[in-house]
Design an enzyme around this catalytic site. Structure first.
Site, mmCIF file in Angstrom:
data_model
loop_
_atom_site.group_PDB
_atom_site.id
_atom_site.type_symbol
_atom_site.label_atom_id
_atom_site.label_comp_id
_atom_site.label_asym_id
_atom_site.label_seq_id
_atom_site.Cartn_x
_atom_site.Cartn_y
_atom_site.Cartn_z
ATOM 1 N N ASP A 36 1.599 -1.432 -10.456
ATOM 2 C CA ASP A 36 3.102 -1.905 -10.071
ATOM 3 C C ASP A 36 3.214 -3.344 -10.020
ATOM 4 O OD1 ASP A 36 5.580 -1.449 -8.979
ATOM 5 O OD2 ASP A 36 5.203 -1.115 -6.901
ATOM 6 N N ASP A 83 -7.656 -11.363 -8.947
ATOM 7 C CA ASP A 83 -6.755 -11.378 -9.777
ATOM 8 C C ASP A 83 -7.092 -10.305 -10.905
ATOM 9 O OD1 ASP A 83 -5.141 -11.882 -12.347
ATOM 10 O OD2 ASP A 83 -5.018 -13.997 -11.456
ATOM 11 N N GLY A 104 0.790 -1.153 0.077
ATOM 12 C CA GLY A 104 -0.065 -0.206 -0.110
ATOM 13 C C GLY A 104 0.716 1.341 -0.057
ATOM 14 N N ASP A 146 -5.489 -6.202 -5.447
ATOM 15 C CA ASP A 146 -4.255 -6.902 -5.328
ATOM 16 C C ASP A 146 -4.940 -8.506 -5.087
ATOM 17 O OD1 ASP A 146 -1.049 -6.139 -4.935
ATOM 18 O OD2 ASP A 146 -1.846 -8.238 -4.021
ATOM 19 N N LYS A 166 4.376 -0.957 -14.371
ATOM 20 C CA LYS A 166 5.932 -1.804 -14.315
ATOM 21 C C LYS A 166 5.909 -2.786 -15.231
ATOM 22 C CE LYS A 166 6.804 -4.122 -10.336
ATOM 23 N NZ LYS A 166 7.370 -3.948 -9.053
ATOM 24 N N TRP A 199 2.264 2.936 -2.794
ATOM 25 C CA TRP A 199 1.734 3.870 -3.654
ATOM 26 C C TRP A 199 0.152 4.360 -3.164
ATOM 27 C CZ3 TRP A 199 2.398 2.444 -9.440
ATOM 28 C CH2 TRP A 199 3.963 2.139 -9.835
HETATM 29 C C1 LIG Z 1 5.768 -4.861 -6.091
HETATM 30 S S1 LIG Z 1 4.146 -5.137 -5.395
HETATM 31 C C2 LIG Z 1 3.451 -3.693 -5.154
HETATM 32 C C3 LIG Z 1 3.891 -2.669 -4.259
HETATM 33 C C4 LIG Z 1 2.881 -1.406 -4.266
HETATM 34 N N1 LIG Z 1 2.787 -0.810 -5.146
HETATM 35 C C5 LIG Z 1 3.351 -0.729 -3.016
HETATM 36 O O1 LIG Z 1 3.817 0.435 -3.079
HETATM 37 O O2 LIG Z 1 2.968 -1.275 -1.724
HETATM 38 C C6 LIG Z 1 3.437 -6.111 -6.597
HETATM 39 C C7 LIG Z 1 2.084 -6.560 -6.156
HETATM 40 O O3 LIG Z 1 1.604 -7.055 -7.328
HETATM 41 C C8 LIG Z 1 0.374 -8.210 -7.099
HETATM 42 N N2 LIG Z 1 0.044 -9.052 -7.962
HETATM 43 C C9 LIG Z 1 0.721 -9.751 -8.810
HETATM 44 N N3 LIG Z 1 0.125 -10.399 -9.564
HETATM 45 C C10 LIG Z 1 -1.016 -10.080 -9.448
HETATM 46 C C11 LIG Z 1 -2.441 -10.357 -10.246
HETATM 47 N N4 LIG Z 1 -2.445 -11.408 -11.286
HETATM 48 N N5 LIG Z 1 -3.544 -9.644 -9.748
HETATM 49 C C12 LIG Z 1 -3.351 -8.846 -8.694
HETATM 50 N N6 LIG Z 1 -2.308 -8.435 -8.247
HETATM 51 C C13 LIG Z 1 -1.201 -9.016 -8.544
HETATM 52 C C14 LIG Z 1 1.097 -8.889 -5.968
HETATM 53 O O4 LIG Z 1 0.404 -9.484 -5.056
HETATM 54 C C15 LIG Z 1 2.009 -7.790 -5.084
HETATM 55 O O5 LIG Z 1 1.403 -7.242 -4.043
#
Ligand SMILES: C[S@@+](CC[C@H](N)C(=O)[O-])C[C@H]1O[C@@H](n2cnc3c(N)ncnc32)[C@H](O)[C@@H]1O
Length: 219
Positions: A110, A88, A49, A69, A150, A51
């Site tokens: 992200d 998802d 969280g 997420d 990203k 961002w």
């Molecule tokens: C690098 S973290 C994000 C960090 C966030 N922007 C922050 O600043 O706190 C990447 C996130 O992408 C989520 N993620 C990956 N694949 C996903 C999907 N198919 N659907 C939803 N979320 C996904 C992961 O669960 C993870 O929490």
């Protein structure tokens, strides 16, 4: 560069942020003005969280913030609520946040796949997420809206970039200072969404349909 990464980690801790990722979005927004005050924003791949912390303070109390997420977000935010869906991102559709706002100023992502360590596999999974997020952005962005995602750089990424170039007024790639040097990640920053008439029609049809009463959880 490891030292710089540690410096961002320490800075985030010192300033009470959830993750050092906050400095990536801050740098992108300072450079390209993605998050408008009072704006409507969707944050995809939002856990834990950091961002959201940035977005919430930037949009202010008149802003509208949605998040997605696979994992739950433990942090409870004050003032502006976050309309969170644990799902998802590949299942996002027109109706996901339809009850929150008819259209959005910015969609930021992200989201990153779990890495396998096999470069080509990870690049492919990352691109798959980007394409799904971009598809959603095209459905919900206001004309002129912004999209950030990203992506792990790869030869196929250039094709994706070219595709986005046709839909937005300006496209940039940026590797914020808070990214690890050795990481494949970079950010695609798209501004000035040019909405196709057909897409506008789809959105209007959906809006005209009776709301199904889907509720979003507020944090
Ligand atoms: C690098 S973290 C994000 C960090 C966030 N922007 C922050 O600043 O706190 C990447 C996130 O992408 C989520 N993620 C990956 N694949 C996903 C999907 N198919 N659907 C939803 N979320 C996904 C992961 O669960 C993870 O929490």
């Amino acid at each position: 560069m490891r030292k710089l990464h540690d410096a961002y980690f320490k800075q985030a801790k010192r300033e009470g942020h959830l993750a050092r990722s906050i400095y990536k979005l801050e740098e992108i927004d300072k450079k390209y003005s993605i998050i408008p005050t009072g704006g409507t924003v969707i944050d995809i791949g939002a856990c834990p969280g950091s961002w959201l912390e940035y977005i919430l303070q930037k949009v202010g109390e008149n802003g509208v913030v949605c998040a997605v997420d696979l994992k739950p977000i433990a942090k409870r935010f004050k003032n502006t609520p976050v309309h969170f869906k644990m799902m998802d991102l590949r299942d996002l559709n027109h109706e996901t946040f339809e009850d929150v706002a008819p259209a959005f100023d910015a969609v930021v992502s992200d989201a990153a796949p779990n890495t396998s360590g096999i470069r080509a596999v990870d690049q492919c999974r990352s691109l798959e997420l980007c394409e799904a997020v971009a598809e959603h952005a095209e459905l919900v962005l206001k004309p002129g809206g912004s999209f950030v995602c990203k992506v792990f750089e790869s030869p196929d990424f250039q094709q994706f970039r070219s595709k986005m170039q046709k839909k937005f007024g300006s496209i940039r790639t940026l590797k914020p200072r808070a990214c690890r040097d050795e990481s494949m990640e970079t950010y695609l920053v798209c501004k000035g969404f040019a909405q196709e008439p057909e897409e506008r029609k789809v959105r209007e049809d959906v809006k005209a349909r009776k709301k199904k009463g889907r509720r979003t959880r507020q944090y």
